[in-house]
Write an enzyme that holds these catalytic residues in place. Structure first.
Site, PDB file in Angstrom:
ATOM      1  N   LYS A 195      13.539  14.217 -47.159  1.00  0.00           N
ATOM      2  CA  LYS A 195      14.294  13.919 -48.374  1.00  0.00           C
ATOM      3  C   LYS A 195      13.368  14.116 -49.570  1.00  0.00           C
ATOM      4  O   LYS A 195      12.340  13.451 -49.682  1.00  0.00           O
ATOM      5  CB  LYS A 195      14.810  12.485 -48.330  1.00  0.00           C
ATOM      6  N   LYS A 248      17.485  17.136 -47.073  1.00  0.00           N
ATOM      7  CA  LYS A 248      18.227  16.759 -48.278  1.00  0.00           C
ATOM      8  C   LYS A 248      17.391  17.005 -49.519  1.00  0.00           C
ATOM      9  O   LYS A 248      16.243  16.586 -49.542  1.00  0.00           O
ATOM     10  CB  LYS A 248      18.580  15.269 -48.177  1.00  0.00           C
TER      11      LYS A 248
HETATM   12  C1  PBG Z   1      19.250   6.635 -51.677  1.00  0.00           C
HETATM   13  C2  PBG Z   1      20.146   7.799 -51.620  1.00  0.00           C
HETATM   14  C3  PBG Z   1      20.267   8.782 -52.589  1.00  0.00           C
HETATM   15  C4  PBG Z   1      21.225   9.687 -52.144  1.00  0.00           C
HETATM   16  C5  PBG Z   1      21.675   9.234 -50.903  1.00  0.00           C
HETATM   17  N1  PBG Z   1      20.974   8.064 -50.590  1.00  0.00           N
HETATM   18  C6  PBG Z   1      19.688   8.970 -53.915  1.00  0.00           C
HETATM   19  C7  PBG Z   1      18.373   8.734 -54.372  1.00  0.00           C
HETATM   20  O1  PBG Z   1      17.369   8.836 -53.664  1.00  0.00           O
HETATM   21  O2  PBG Z   1      18.320   8.416 -55.563  1.00  0.00           O
HETATM   22  C8  PBG Z   1      21.648  10.910 -52.903  1.00  0.00           C
HETATM   23  C9  PBG Z   1      22.928  11.516 -52.542  1.00  0.00           C
HETATM   24  C10 PBG Z   1      23.467  12.457 -53.542  1.00  0.00           C
HETATM   25  O3  PBG Z   1      22.845  12.797 -54.569  1.00  0.00           O
HETATM   26  O4  PBG Z   1      24.599  12.899 -53.303  1.00  0.00           O
HETATM   27  N2  PBG Z   1      19.829   5.499 -51.172  1.00  0.00           N
END
Ligand code: PBG
Length: 324
Positions: A195, A248
């Site tokens: 991520k 991601k």
């Molecule tokens: C964190 C989380 C995020 C997303 C999913 N889980 C965002 C972040 O790290 O700020 C992003 C998903 C998206 O942008 O569609 N709990």
């Protein structure tokens, strides 16, 4: 043998011929629908930066889940937006919290549907970071215990899969151990393994009300230029017991979806994140691209890169079109 013996255009001549040799087929089973659960009843609060997406109260989440399931989408992933936030994010492990109630209701009313829960603290903390803040940074090891509490609470509510998205080191192992010790060996883990600290999460942070109040997430989310490190993250999560690994965002990281699938041969998920959704919607609403075609092309590309599962805000609509 080259031209004129070989003419690749021969099999592009009609839609029937094209269908016969199509290599990649997107199916409703590939899709996971993200939903934002907020307090209240009958609530549907549109998210300005994500036209077509809204925060929904539990009753509306169940209705939306049912619709998605009947369109052929096998799973939802739930994000909670609590009433109360504090420094530790303690609403995250409240058994009566929004995600826990939505999980129980979906499992009861849409029995065939798989429920995945996002395990993270950023939606629940008043500072918006994904863990315990100490000395201006997130304390990794102190956060693990809280993530475990949250995952166990989701498992008690009936989640089929828990999905840690915090990027703390060691969280998959800690959650796996706790699930097993509490007779939740059957609950699977979908790890947000690779991520990245991405600009494409902007609209999500409006949706989940989780913008960090100071600093950013670069001390725990990955640095976008790093591909080999993503492979190490995936390897570690698999060692710690992840059942599904995730890359991601999806579009700027298609090379990693490919590498992870080729190298490990395990179920791979890709998150077509909020910013990727909003870009297509914005261009579509302006008439700058043909939105339906753009969506199919993007999702098919993510699948061609090696994703078995795609988390996308387009899931229900795409599933409908695929089965039409
Ligand atoms: C964190 C989380 C995020 C997303 C999913 N889980 C965002 C972040 O790290 O700020 C992003 C998903 C998206 O942008 O569609 N709990």
């Amino acid at each position: 043998m080259a031209f004129p013996i070989n003419r690749l255009r021969r099999l592009r001549r009609t839609e029937t011929l094209r269908k016969m040799v199509r290599e990649t087929r997107l199916a409703p089973d590939d899709l996971i629908q993200p939903l934002f659960v907020c307090p209240g009843r009958g609530v549907k609060r549109p998210i300005t930066s994500m036209p077509g997406v809204a925060q929904l109260s539990v009753d509306n989440v169940v209705a939306e889940a049912r619709d998605a399931f009947s369109a052929g989408v096998p799973a939802v992933i739930l994000f909670g937006i609590p009433d109360r936030k504090d420094a530790l994010g303690s609403e995250a492990w409240n058994d009566q919290g929004e995600v826990q109630r939505a999980t129980r209701e979906i499992k009861e009313r849409v029995p065939g549907m798989a429920v995945i829960t996002d395990v993270c603290l950023c939606e629940y903390t008043d500072h918006g970071h994904c863990g315990v803040v100490a000395g201006g940074d997130v304390d990794n090891d102190a956060t693990l215990e809280l993530l475990v509490r949250e995952a166990l609470s989701h498992a008690r509510a009936g989640a089929d899969i828990v999905a840690p998205s915090d990027m703390m080191d060691g969280r998959v192992g800690a959650i796996r151990k706790a699930l097993d010790q509490n007779s939740f060996a059957r609950v699977a883990i979908m790890a947000y393994s690779a991520k990245f600290a991405s600009a494409f999460y902007g609209p999500f942070r409006e949706a989940a009300e989780s913008t960090p109040q100071f600093g950013d997430r670069r001390s725990y989310q990955m640095d976008p230029p790093n591909g080999d490190e993503a492979i190490r993250e995936v390897a570690l999560d698999l060692e710690e017991g992840a059942d599904i690994v995730m890359v991601k965002p999806a579009l700027a990281y298609l090379d990693l979806i490919w590498r992870v699938k080729q190298k490990f041969g395990v179920p791979v998920a890709a998150y077509n994140v909020s910013g990727e959704y909003s870009m297509i919607r914005a261009a579509g609403l302006n008439g700058w691209v043909d939105e339906d075609r753009a969506v199919m092309e993007v999702l098919t590309g993510i699948k061609r890169a090696g994703a078995d599962l795609i988390l996308t805000y387009f899931a229900k609509d795409v599933a409908r079109k695929l089965s039409a």
